[in-house]
Design a protein around this motif. Sequence first.
Motif, short mmCIF file in Angstrom:
data_model
loop_
_atom_site.label_atom_id
_atom_site.label_comp_id
_atom_site.label_asym_id
_atom_site.label_seq_id
_atom_site.Cartn_x
_atom_site.Cartn_y
_atom_site.Cartn_z
N GLN A 178 0.78 -1.20 0.01
CA GLN A 178 0.05 0.00 0.11
C GLN A 178 0.90 1.25 0.03
O GLN A 178 1.92 1.25 0.56
N LYS A 179 0.33 2.33 -0.51
CA LYS A 179 1.10 3.61 -0.92
C LYS A 179 0.59 4.52 0.37
O LYS A 179 -0.35 4.43 0.85
N VAL A 180 1.34 5.04 1.28
CA VAL A 180 1.23 5.60 2.24
C VAL A 180 2.05 6.92 2.19
O VAL A 180 3.04 7.21 1.51
N ILE A 181 1.70 8.05 3.28
CA ILE A 181 2.58 9.30 3.50
C ILE A 181 2.85 9.06 5.06
O ILE A 181 2.35 8.73 6.06
N TRP A 182 4.37 9.08 5.11
CA TRP A 182 5.23 9.23 6.45
C TRP A 182 5.12 10.41 6.92
O TRP A 182 5.88 11.32 6.41
N LEU B 63 4.42 -5.83 8.17
CA LEU B 63 3.36 -5.55 9.26
C LEU B 63 3.87 -6.16 10.51
O LEU B 63 4.08 -7.42 10.47
N SER B 64 3.68 -5.70 11.55
CA SER B 64 3.91 -6.34 12.91
C SER B 64 2.78 -5.90 13.69
O SER B 64 2.16 -4.89 13.43
N SER B 65 2.64 -6.27 15.02
CA SER B 65 1.65 -5.84 15.87
C SER B 65 1.52 -4.55 16.28
O SER B 65 0.64 -3.86 16.62
N LYS B 66 3.02 -3.77 16.32
CA LYS B 66 2.92 -2.50 16.93
C LYS B 66 3.32 -1.51 15.91
O LYS B 66 3.35 -0.18 16.11
N GLN B 67 4.29 -2.19 14.86
CA GLN B 67 4.94 -0.97 13.88
C GLN B 67 4.83 -1.67 12.30
O GLN B 67 4.42 -2.73 12.09
N VAL B 68 4.83 -0.39 11.39
CA VAL B 68 5.05 -0.88 9.96
C VAL B 68 6.33 -0.67 9.44
O VAL B 68 6.86 0.52 9.59
N GLN B 69 6.95 -1.61 8.71
CA GLN B 69 7.83 -1.36 7.96
C GLN B 69 7.57 -0.67 6.49
O GLN B 69 6.83 -1.47 5.89
N ILE B 70 8.27 0.63 6.25
CA ILE B 70 7.87 1.16 5.11
C ILE B 70 8.97 1.07 3.96
O ILE B 70 10.34 1.09 4.72
N LYS B 71 8.97 1.27 2.94
CA LYS B 71 10.23 1.63 1.88
C LYS B 71 10.06 2.93 1.25
O LYS B 71 9.06 3.46 0.99
N VAL C 30 8.18 2.03 11.60
CA VAL C 30 7.57 3.36 12.00
C VAL C 30 6.44 2.94 12.73
O VAL C 30 5.74 1.81 12.67
N ASN C 31 5.68 3.82 13.65
CA ASN C 31 4.53 3.64 14.30
C ASN C 31 3.57 3.99 13.29
O ASN C 31 3.60 4.98 12.42
N PRO C 32 2.37 3.16 13.22
CA PRO C 32 1.28 3.36 12.38
C PRO C 32 0.88 4.49 12.35
O PRO C 32 0.14 5.08 11.50
N ASN C 33 0.88 5.33 13.72
CA ASN C 33 0.03 6.72 13.79
C ASN C 33 0.81 7.55 13.04
O ASN C 33 0.25 8.60 13.08
N LYS C 34 2.07 7.48 12.55
CA LYS C 34 2.97 8.57 11.70
C LYS C 34 2.57 8.07 10.14
O LYS C 34 3.27 8.75 9.39
N LEU C 35 1.58 7.26 10.14
CA LEU C 35 1.26 7.12 8.46
C LEU C 35 -0.02 7.51 8.23
O LEU C 35 -1.10 7.48 9.02
#
Length: 130
Positions: A60-64, A85-93, A106-111
């Motif tokens: 999925q395309k996201v904004i960090w 994806l993990s239970s607490k964080q998301v790995q982004i490229k 990163v924290n999913p709240n920052k995406l």
Amino acid sequence: MLEQQIDYPTRPKTSAMIMKLFQISLVVLVLLINLAIAFPSWAEKAPSLTSNADYFQVGQKVIWLYKPRADSSDVQRIPAEVVKLSSKQVQIKVYKHNHEFVNRWVNPNKLENSQKVKESILGLTQKKKH
């Protein structure tokens, strides 16, 4: 020969068994009522992208929303793609200027969902035209 008389008290054992059976049946009844009430909550669907903006999928395309320093008020909006994806964080490229990329946890709240951002931008430009 002396006859021994053994007295077997039947009532106390019978009433104790009845009391024990009543306690067990009461526990089973409470458990069944609890399951009957809680069962509809088990039937909830898994979150989807359309119903939950905080849910992410690999690719999925996201904004960090990146802050260079913790005490900084400046937030940079960096386009990225979800890798893991993990239970607490998301790995982004995150793509660099030289066509390379770096993976960051990163924290999913920052995406932000980039589709949601595009829709809000399109909504703003359409309002300005009218």
